[in-house]
Scaffold this active site. Structure first.
Site, PDB file in Angstrom:
ATOM      1  N   THR A 191       1.020  -1.195  -0.113  1.00 43.44           N
ATOM      2  CA  THR A 191       0.095  -0.069  -0.045  1.00 43.44           C
ATOM      3  C   THR A 191       0.804   1.256  -0.088  1.00 43.44           C
ATOM      4  OG1 THR A 191      -1.796  -0.943   1.066  1.00 43.44           O
ATOM      5  CG2 THR A 191      -1.475   1.256   1.619  1.00 43.44           C
ATOM      6  N   ASP A 222      -8.275  -0.791   6.482  1.00 45.50           N
ATOM      7  CA  ASP A 222      -8.148   0.388   7.407  1.00 45.50           C
ATOM      8  C   ASP A 222      -7.763   1.628   6.212  1.00 45.50           C
ATOM      9  OD1 ASP A 222      -5.467  -1.020   6.439  1.00 45.50           O
ATOM     10  OD2 ASP A 222      -4.604   0.903   7.265  1.00 45.50           O
TER      11      ASP A 222
HETATM   12  N1  ASP Z   1      -3.495  -1.733   4.969  1.00 44.70           N
HETATM   13  C1  ASP Z   1      -3.557  -1.983   3.761  1.00 44.70           C
HETATM   14  C2  ASP Z   1      -5.057  -3.074   3.820  1.00 44.70           C
HETATM   15  O1  ASP Z   1      -5.077  -3.636   4.819  1.00 44.70           O
HETATM   16  C3  ASP Z   1      -2.687  -2.988   3.457  1.00 44.70           C
HETATM   17  C4  ASP Z   1      -1.264  -2.489   3.511  1.00 44.70           C
HETATM   18  O2  ASP Z   1      -1.027  -1.822   4.161  1.00 44.70           O
HETATM   19  O3  ASP Z   1      -0.489  -2.782   2.463  1.00 44.70           O
HETATM   20  O4  ASP Z   1      -5.760  -2.916   3.017  1.00 44.70           O
END
Ligand code: ASP
Length: 328
Positions: A191, A222
């Protein structure tokens, strides 16, 4: 309160060694140099916005938009696919002025969900819009359309599919212990996020993601949830990365921002919030943080590509493997 301008970006917490190995094996165009170059360029895109007279909000949106367009990360053009092979992206922005926030969840249409999140904040009375309704807003606003899954996202999806037991139901492919990711030895945490402080001391945070690879269709993480994936108030801004389910349970970004608002420097605030996350959920994650006196990128996962750009630095500081904390 005036501030020393700074932009911090990240490209996702997780085990990037495994990602680079998989990329080599699968012949995908992704290596350490390309990732470092992309985070550096994103931080500079944010700084350029600030130096052109833009606000902290402009800076984080520009930095995240750069990473969405790069195809290097799991966001925008490079978004990971869900268990059904579809795209379902989340993004959010928050600005200390107001304070205001805007976010979109599970959208498929826009190439740049972070731009749509900003529009939700600026044009509507709401904070989060989702799915087809948010996609329609993007179309009505004339936002550029997503080009469809990237070759890299397709290749990773096929890899997941191949390696998971044939005939498994989606609910057993992906559960809250990230079983699917662990089966493959990959925590798909790439992300993107950005936080910034501008010369007027205003703060902003933004995040964007395709969500966890092979998530159940319709899962929202999140990243569109203020206080979890991102948060910005006068005195502190933070953006999180890791398994969204754990980050939401801990309210990770809000906790880090509250510590900065009590005078704790960015790096220490991030470490304390991550320690709490680990105690509460047993999970690792990453945070980027900024407050008018300091900035940091910290993580308790194996790695998190990040970069920090500021007129106070000769050139951006960038790293994949080691946390960075700077005093401004
Ligand atoms: N936080 C992101 C999610 O759970 C994933 C990530 O941080 O790569 O969608």
């Amino acid at each position: 309160m005036a501030g020393v301008p700074v932009v911090v970006v990240h490209g996702g917490a997780g085990d990037w060694r495994v990602v680079f190995e998989a990329a080599r094996r699968e012949g995908l165009d992704l290596d350490e140099g390309r990732v470092l170059e992309a985070v550096r360029a994103a931080a500079l895109a944010g700084l350029e916005a600030l130096e052109g007279g833009g606000s902290a909000l402009d800076a984080v949106v520009e930095a995240v938009r750069y990473m969405e367009d790069s195809g290097v990360f799991n966001a925008g053009v490079g978004s990971a696919l869900d268990a059904a092979g579809g795209i379902c992206m989340d993004a959010g922005v928050m600005y200390s002025e107001g304070p205001r926030a805007g976010a979109v969840a599970c959208v498929r249409h826009p190439r740049n969900p972070v731009v749509l999140a900003r529009r939700v904040m600026e044009l509507t009375d709401h904070v989060i819009m989702c799915c087809g309704h948010a996609d329609r807003l993007a179309e009505e606003l004339g936002l550029e359309a997503h080009p469809g899954p990237s070759p890299r996202a397709r290749a990773l999806w096929s890899l997941y599919k191949e390696r998971l037991a044939a005939g498994s139901r989606p609910a057993s492919w992906w559960n809250r212990n990230s079983r699917a990711a662990r089966l493959l030895g990959i925590l798909p945490g790439d992300t993107v996020g950005a936080v910034a402080v501008d010369a007027q001391g205003r703060l902003a945070a933004a995040v964007s993601t395709g969500g966890t690879t092979f998530k159940l269709p319709g899962r929202i993480g999140d990243s569109p949830v203020p206080g979890a994936g991102f948060y910005a108030l006068p005195g502190g801004a933070a953006a999180a990365t890791g398994v969204g389910e754990a980050i939401m349970i801990a309210g990770l970004s809000l906790r880090a921002v509250e510590l900065m608002r009590q005078g704790v420097p960015a790096g220490e605030a991030g470490r304390a919030a991550l320690a709490l996350l680990e105690r509460l959920t047993g999970m690792g994650a990453g945070l980027i943080l900024a407050e008018p006196g300091s900035a940091a990128a910290v993580f308790n996962t194996a790695s998190m590509p990040h970069a920090i750009a500021s007129p106070a630095l000769k050139e951006p500081v960038a790293s994949i493997w080691k946390p960075t904390m700077i005093k401004l």
